[in-house]
Structures are given as structure tokens and as C-alpha cells.
Design a protein around this motif. Structure first.
Motif, mmCIF file in Angstrom:
data_model
loop_
_atom_site.group_PDB
_atom_site.id
_atom_site.type_symbol
_atom_site.label_atom_id
_atom_site.label_comp_id
_atom_site.label_asym_id
_atom_site.label_seq_id
_atom_site.Cartn_x
_atom_site.Cartn_y
_atom_site.Cartn_z
ATOM 1 N N UNK A 1 0.827 -1.193 0.000
ATOM 2 C CA UNK A 1 0.000 0.000 0.000
ATOM 3 C C UNK A 1 0.871 1.255 0.000
ATOM 4 N N UNK A 2 0.370 2.271 -0.616
ATOM 5 C CA UNK A 2 1.182 3.476 -0.757
ATOM 6 C C UNK A 2 1.426 4.149 0.575
ATOM 7 N N UNK A 3 0.487 4.020 1.552
ATOM 8 C CA UNK A 3 0.656 4.720 2.815
ATOM 9 C C UNK A 3 1.554 3.981 3.781
ATOM 10 N N UNK A 4 1.958 2.697 3.514
ATOM 11 C CA UNK A 4 2.814 1.935 4.421
ATOM 12 C C UNK A 4 4.252 2.378 4.304
ATOM 13 N N UNK A 5 4.947 2.522 5.474
ATOM 14 C CA UNK A 5 6.340 2.930 5.483
ATOM 15 C C UNK A 5 7.301 1.757 5.346
ATOM 16 N N UNK A 6 6.831 0.495 5.642
ATOM 17 C CA UNK A 6 7.676 -0.696 5.536
ATOM 18 C C UNK A 6 6.951 -1.743 4.702
ATOM 19 N N UNK A 7 7.711 -2.550 4.010
ATOM 20 C CA UNK A 7 7.123 -3.636 3.209
ATOM 21 C C UNK A 7 6.589 -4.719 4.146
ATOM 22 N N UNK A 8 5.374 -5.161 3.909
ATOM 23 C CA UNK A 8 4.752 -6.178 4.778
ATOM 24 C C UNK A 8 5.361 -7.560 4.570
ATOM 25 N N UNK A 9 6.120 -7.730 3.489
ATOM 26 C CA UNK A 9 6.718 -9.041 3.211
ATOM 27 C C UNK A 9 8.148 -9.126 3.736
#
Length: 220
Positions: A13-21
Motif C-alpha cells: 500500500x502506498x501509505x505503508x512505510x515498511x514492506x509487509x513481506x
């Protein structure tokens, strides 16, 4: 809106600061658009135009005399004037010189129809007078050389007449010295000097008058 993780390539997502993976931080750099600078006006390369200011009235440069042209007109007539002055003195000096000078300046102005000042007319008259006197001097000295006795007798008679009218003792002694050979030379030189002054005065006055009489009324 989704972005792609720069490390693992998974969409996030564009609003996330870190990659969820992979947990890699997502760095976002915002660039401010610099305001467009005003482009300068194209230069034509021509220098700035300044209006010409006319010179003040009365300060316009004067037109000089073409002395070569004037000399070609004046020289033959100066020979005539000098000879007339020798043969018919003083009539040639007081009548012939002004008349011939008027005609000479008129001929010059017909060839060069330009305005003349009275000072220029006086200068032209002075040149005409010098040329005429040179001719007068040549013929006078030639006459004295070939008729020395007659000239000496004439001068001595004039000196005696002057001495008879001046009873002063010092004047008598000075006049007596003029009867000597050296005195005759000095007397002749003084007389020629006075005649030269008369030529110049009459020539300059006649030249200035010739220009003044022909000057337009609107010419300063």
C-alpha cells in the motif's frame, strides 16, 4: 494506490512505510518543482538608439575657403592691379584694387556658391593685396634699378621740400641724413612699407565689403 517494494518487488500500500513481506523501509523523496524562470527577451544585437540632438544655432562649423581656386582667379588679376598701381599711382591702388577684388570674389562665389563671412572676405582681400603688392614691388624696384639717377633726384627734391616746411633743427638733421646713400635706402624701405600697409587696408576692407554686400539677409 499501490507501490512496489524496491527489495522484494511485492506490491504494498502506498501509505505503508515498511514492506509487509520483507520489512524494507520504503523511502519517498518529494521533489519540489522549481518555478519556471522568466526567460529573458531575445536580444536583437542592435545598440540602443539615442535621438540626435541638433547643434545650437550659431555653432555650426564654418565652411573654409578653397584657397587654391581663389588663387587661380586672383593671381592674373593681381598682376594687372600691381601694374596699374605702378603706372597710375595712387589711382590704381584706390580704384583698381577694390574694383578688381570685387570682381574676383564674385567670380569665386560663382564657382563655389557657398556662404562666406565678412572675416573670410577680409582674408581673401588680404591675399589679393599681398599678390598685387608683390607685382608692384617687382616693377618698382626694377624701375629704381634702371633709373637710379632719376629716382634719387626725385627723392632728394621731396626731402628738400619737406625740410623747407620744418624749421626744427632735429628734423633738419634727420632729413639731411636721408639724403645720404644709406638714408635713401631707409627712406625707400619706409615708403614701401607704408604702401604695403595701404594695400592691406584697402584690400581687407574691400574684401569684407564685397562679402557683406552679397550676404543674404537671413545669414548671420
Amino acid at each position: 494506490m499501490q507501490n512496489v517494494c524496491y527489495r522484494c518487488g511485492r506490491p504494498i500500500e502506498a501509505q505503508l512505510a515498511f514492506c509487509s513481506s520483507c520489512g524494507a523501509p520504503q523511502i519517498r523523496v518529494s521533489t519540489a518543482t522549481a518555478p519556471a524562470s522568466e526567460s529573458p527577451e531575445p536580444s536583437t544585437g542592435d545598440p540602443p538608439i539615442h535621438p540626435e540632438v541638433p547643434p545650437p544655432a550659431g555653432l555650426a562649423p564654418g565652411i573654409g575657403i578653397a584657397w587654391g581656386d581663389f588663387f587661380r582667379i586672383a593671381a592674373p588679376l593681381a598682376v594687372l592691379t600691381g601694374m596699374l598701381t605702378v603706372a597710375f599711382a595712387p589711382l590704381g591702388l584706390f580704384v583698381a584694387l577694390p574694383a578688381v577684388l570685387f570682381w574676383t570674389i564674385s567670380s569665386y562665389r560663382r564657382r563655389r556658391p557657398i556662404p562666406l563671412r565678412t572675416g573670410q572676405g577680409a582674408a581673401m582681400g588680404a591675399l589679393m593685396a599681398l599678390l598685387s603688392f608683390a607685382v608692384f614691388l617687382f616693377f618698382s624696384l626694377a624701375a629704381i634699378y634702371f633709373k637710379t639717377t632719376q629716382y634719387r633726384d626725385f627723392v632728394l627734391s621731396r626731402i628738400h621740400e619737406i625740410a623747407a616746411r620744418n624749421p626744427d633743427l632735429q628734423t633738419q638733421q634727420m632729413l639731411q641724413w636721408f639724403t645720404t646713400p644709406d638714408g635713401l635706402i631707409v627712406f625707400t624701405a619706409i615708403g614701401l612699407g607704408m604702401i604695403l600697409m595701404a594695400f592691406l587696408i584697402i584690400g581687407m576692407g574691400s574684401g569684407a565689403l564685397a562679402v557683406a554686400l552679397r550676404k543674404p539677409r537671413n545669414q548671420s
